[in-house]
Design a protein around this motif. Structure first.
Motif, PDB file in Angstrom:
ATOM      1  N   LEU A 249      44.932  30.772  38.052  1.00  0.00           N
ATOM      2  CA  LEU A 249      44.695  31.942  37.403  1.00  0.00           C
ATOM      3  C   LEU A 249      42.947  33.034  37.932  1.00  0.00           C
ATOM      4  O   LEU A 249      42.683  32.773  39.056  1.00  0.00           O
ATOM      5  CB  LEU A 249      43.006  31.058  36.824  1.00  0.00           C
ATOM      6  CG  LEU A 249      42.069  31.316  35.319  1.00  0.00           C
ATOM      7  CD1 LEU A 249      43.055  32.147  34.199  1.00  0.00           C
ATOM      8  CD2 LEU A 249      41.428  30.501  34.781  1.00  0.00           C
ATOM      9  N   GLU A 250      43.523  33.439  37.476  1.00  0.00           N
ATOM     10  CA  GLU A 250      42.805  35.752  38.124  1.00  0.00           C
ATOM     11  C   GLU A 250      42.000  35.754  37.092  1.00  0.00           C
ATOM     12  O   GLU A 250      41.724  35.566  36.131  1.00  0.00           O
ATOM     13  CB  GLU A 250      44.006  36.466  38.150  1.00  0.00           C
ATOM     14  CG  GLU A 250      44.997  36.358  39.182  1.00  0.00           C
ATOM     15  CD  GLU A 250      46.237  37.459  39.239  1.00  0.00           C
ATOM     16  OE1 GLU A 250      46.956  37.335  40.591  1.00  0.00           O
ATOM     17  OE2 GLU A 250      45.935  38.821  39.290  1.00  0.00           O
ATOM     18  N   ALA A 251      40.980  36.805  37.415  1.00  0.00           N
ATOM     19  CA  ALA A 251      39.776  37.108  36.773  1.00  0.00           C
ATOM     20  C   ALA A 251      39.300  38.554  38.076  1.00  0.00           C
ATOM     21  O   ALA A 251      39.816  38.507  39.307  1.00  0.00           O
ATOM     22  CB  ALA A 251      38.340  36.289  36.332  1.00  0.00           C
ATOM     23  N   TYR A 252      38.818  39.447  37.096  1.00  0.00           N
ATOM     24  CA  TYR A 252      39.030  40.409  37.227  1.00  0.00           C
ATOM     25  C   TYR A 252      36.963  41.653  37.456  1.00  0.00           C
ATOM     26  O   TYR A 252      36.562  42.307  36.910  1.00  0.00           O
ATOM     27  CB  TYR A 252      39.479  41.454  37.168  1.00  0.00           C
ATOM     28  CG  TYR A 252      41.720  41.223  37.016  1.00  0.00           C
ATOM     29  CD1 TYR A 252      41.833  40.621  38.105  1.00  0.00           C
ATOM     30  CD2 TYR A 252      41.725  40.975  35.449  1.00  0.00           C
ATOM     31  CE1 TYR A 252      43.023  40.430  37.724  1.00  0.00           C
ATOM     32  CE2 TYR A 252      41.657  39.793  35.163  1.00  0.00           C
ATOM     33  CZ  TYR A 252      43.620  40.236  36.492  1.00  0.00           C
ATOM     34  OH  TYR A 252      44.966  39.368  36.384  1.00  0.00           O
ATOM     35  N   PRO A 253      36.475  40.494  38.538  1.00  0.00           N
ATOM     36  CA  PRO A 253      34.689  40.903  38.012  1.00  0.00           C
ATOM     37  C   PRO A 253      34.253  41.795  39.105  1.00  0.00           C
ATOM     38  O   PRO A 253      34.710  42.330  39.801  1.00  0.00           O
ATOM     39  CB  PRO A 253      34.115  39.457  38.420  1.00  0.00           C
ATOM     40  CG  PRO A 253      35.431  39.014  40.047  1.00  0.00           C
ATOM     41  CD  PRO A 253      36.315  39.085  39.058  1.00  0.00           C
TER      42      PRO A 253
ATOM     43  N   VAL B 276      39.421  27.921  32.801  1.00  0.00           N
ATOM     44  CA  VAL B 276      39.997  26.955  33.395  1.00  0.00           C
ATOM     45  C   VAL B 276      40.990  25.785  32.662  1.00  0.00           C
ATOM     46  O   VAL B 276      42.077  26.049  33.117  1.00  0.00           O
ATOM     47  CB  VAL B 276      38.887  26.616  35.102  1.00  0.00           C
ATOM     48  CG1 VAL B 276      40.239  25.771  34.719  1.00  0.00           C
ATOM     49  CG2 VAL B 276      38.910  27.942  35.312  1.00  0.00           C
ATOM     50  N   ALA B 277      40.146  24.998  32.148  1.00  0.00           N
ATOM     51  CA  ALA B 277      40.822  24.089  31.400  1.00  0.00           C
ATOM     52  C   ALA B 277      42.460  24.689  30.933  1.00  0.00           C
ATOM     53  O   ALA B 277      42.647  23.791  30.315  1.00  0.00           O
ATOM     54  CB  ALA B 277      39.841  23.565  30.355  1.00  0.00           C
TER      55      ALA B 277
ATOM     56  N   HIS C 289      29.028  30.099  32.155  1.00  0.00           N
ATOM     57  CA  HIS C 289      29.636  29.176  32.431  1.00  0.00           C
ATOM     58  C   HIS C 289      30.464  28.581  32.332  1.00  0.00           C
ATOM     59  O   HIS C 289      31.522  27.660  32.763  1.00  0.00           O
ATOM     60  CB  HIS C 289      28.559  28.877  33.717  1.00  0.00           C
ATOM     61  CG  HIS C 289      27.580  29.505  34.632  1.00  0.00           C
ATOM     62  ND1 HIS C 289      28.262  30.091  35.732  1.00  0.00           N
ATOM     63  CD2 HIS C 289      25.938  30.235  34.875  1.00  0.00           C
ATOM     64  CE1 HIS C 289      27.264  30.137  36.901  1.00  0.00           C
ATOM     65  NE2 HIS C 289      26.067  30.497  35.617  1.00  0.00           N
ATOM     66  N   HIS C 290      29.855  28.226  30.973  1.00  0.00           N
ATOM     67  CA  HIS C 290      31.281  27.502  30.136  1.00  0.00           C
ATOM     68  C   HIS C 290      32.238  27.870  29.761  1.00  0.00           C
ATOM     69  O   HIS C 290      33.305  26.795  29.547  1.00  0.00           O
ATOM     70  CB  HIS C 290      30.311  27.068  28.827  1.00  0.00           C
ATOM     71  CG  HIS C 290      29.197  25.469  29.523  1.00  0.00           C
ATOM     72  ND1 HIS C 290      29.122  23.960  29.168  1.00  0.00           N
ATOM     73  CD2 HIS C 290      27.993  25.835  29.140  1.00  0.00           C
ATOM     74  CE1 HIS C 290      28.226  23.924  29.649  1.00  0.00           C
ATOM     75  NE2 HIS C 290      27.132  25.376  29.421  1.00  0.00           N
TER      76      HIS C 290
ATOM     77  N   GLU D  49      32.638  33.277  41.313  1.00  0.00           N
ATOM     78  CA  GLU D  49      32.411  32.054  43.218  1.00  0.00           C
ATOM     79  C   GLU D  49      31.768  30.478  42.199  1.00  0.00           C
ATOM     80  O   GLU D  49      32.290  29.685  42.705  1.00  0.00           O
ATOM     81  CB  GLU D  49      31.914  32.446  43.594  1.00  0.00           C
ATOM     82  CG  GLU D  49      32.519  32.972  44.926  1.00  0.00           C
ATOM     83  CD  GLU D  49      31.847  34.150  45.498  1.00  0.00           C
ATOM     84  OE1 GLU D  49      31.552  35.090  46.398  1.00  0.00           O
ATOM     85  OE2 GLU D  49      30.131  34.448  45.434  1.00  0.00           O
ATOM     86  N   ALA D  50      31.132  30.663  41.624  1.00  0.00           N
ATOM     87  CA  ALA D  50      30.118  29.167  40.964  1.00  0.00           C
ATOM     88  C   ALA D  50      31.715  28.588  39.945  1.00  0.00           C
ATOM     89  O   ALA D  50      31.397  27.059  40.343  1.00  0.00           O
ATOM     90  CB  ALA D  50      29.062  29.339  40.103  1.00  0.00           C
ATOM     91  N   ALA D  51      32.318  28.850  39.780  1.00  0.00           N
ATOM     92  CA  ALA D  51      33.918  28.074  39.329  1.00  0.00           C
ATOM     93  C   ALA D  51      34.759  28.180  40.180  1.00  0.00           C
ATOM     94  O   ALA D  51      35.864  27.013  39.820  1.00  0.00           O
ATOM     95  CB  ALA D  51      34.322  28.656  37.711  1.00  0.00           C
ATOM     96  N   GLY D  52      34.659  28.215  41.200  1.00  0.00           N
ATOM     97  CA  GLY D  52      35.186  28.143  42.834  1.00  0.00           C
ATOM     98  C   GLY D  52      36.554  29.210  42.477  1.00  0.00           C
ATOM     99  O   GLY D  52      37.294  28.729  43.247  1.00  0.00           O
ATOM    100  N   PHE D  53      36.603  30.098  42.323  1.00  0.00           N
ATOM    101  CA  PHE D  53      37.580  31.325  42.274  1.00  0.00           C
ATOM    102  C   PHE D  53      37.016  32.079  43.607  1.00  0.00           C
ATOM    103  O   PHE D  53      35.984  31.883  43.643  1.00  0.00           O
ATOM    104  CB  PHE D  53      37.176  32.012  40.879  1.00  0.00           C
ATOM    105  CG  PHE D  53      37.879  31.855  40.086  1.00  0.00           C
ATOM    106  CD1 PHE D  53      38.700  32.693  39.812  1.00  0.00           C
ATOM    107  CD2 PHE D  53      37.025  30.631  38.802  1.00  0.00           C
ATOM    108  CE1 PHE D  53      39.409  32.395  38.391  1.00  0.00           C
ATOM    109  CE2 PHE D  53      37.700  31.062  37.898  1.00  0.00           C
ATOM    110  CZ  PHE D  53      38.909  31.819  37.449  1.00  0.00           C
TER     111      PHE D  53
END
Length: 190
Positions: free
Chosen positions: A137-141, A126-127, A119-120, A163-167
């Motif tokens: 920013l994209e991710a492909y989980p 993101v930062a 999570h960090h 999702e927990a990070a707002g994506f």
């Protein structure tokens, strides 16, 4: 101790997370999605680490590292999508023509797992992207529905982590990893 996430500029710290026990072993070094397949296959043994060492000298750095005090605890690869193989992927779609960045590898070292380091790392990615003026920013989980993901395949992250990070899910993909479908998730950084 508090977890701090910083740009991955120290090769020795990147090597602690991504490097092999034997310097000449062929491991990913997080290059598989970063460079074209032909170049990736041509880099063997110590050449892979040397390539990453060169990336650590560049600006922007090739990703971010999480530190638990003075000890490196994890890594996240983050870069403009245009500098990765996601730019030409047939399995991961493009949602639009924005100059998006991608985060595609989140790795936590043994001994630091199950402590929220991932999570960090995502927050740090993101930062980092935001600091470099990325609009999105994209991710492909993997979309694993809460099922266990083999630790060697969990490097792409899970839908729940992002999702927990707002994506938010932006599109399905044709990519499957460890039997789970991957989804394209996005976070608007503006």
């Amino acid at each position: 101790m508090a977890i701090e996430v910083r740009p991955a500029t120290r090769f020795t710290d990147v090597a602690a997370v991504l490097g092999p026990k034997r310097p000449d072993a062929n491991v990913c070094w997080c290059l598989s999605y970063r460079i074209p397949a032909k170049e990736n296959r041509a880099l063997v043994g110590t050449a892979r680490g040397e390539y990453m060492k060169g990336l650590c000298r560049r600006k922007p750095a090739p990703g971010v590292l999480a530190y638990d005090g003075d000890e490196v605890a994890g890594w996240a690869a983050v870069a403009p999508r245009s500098e990765t193989t996601f730019a030409t992927s047939r399995k991961i779609p493009h949602v639009d023509d924005q100059a998006v960045w991608s985060v595609w590898c989140v790795r936590v070292r043994p001994g630091h797992r199950k402590q929220g380091i991932s999570h960090h790392l995502v927050a740090g990615a993101v930062a980092f992207a935001r600091d470099h003026d990325a609009p999105v920013l994209e991710a492909y989980p993997v979309d694993n529905g809460g099922e266990r993901v083999d630790p060697t395949m969990a490097y792409v992250g899970t839908r729940a982590l992002f999702e927990a990070a707002g994506f938010e899910v932006a599109a399905p993909t044709d990519s499957v990893l460890n039997g789970f479908p991957r989804v394209l998730m996005r976070l608007d950084l503006r």
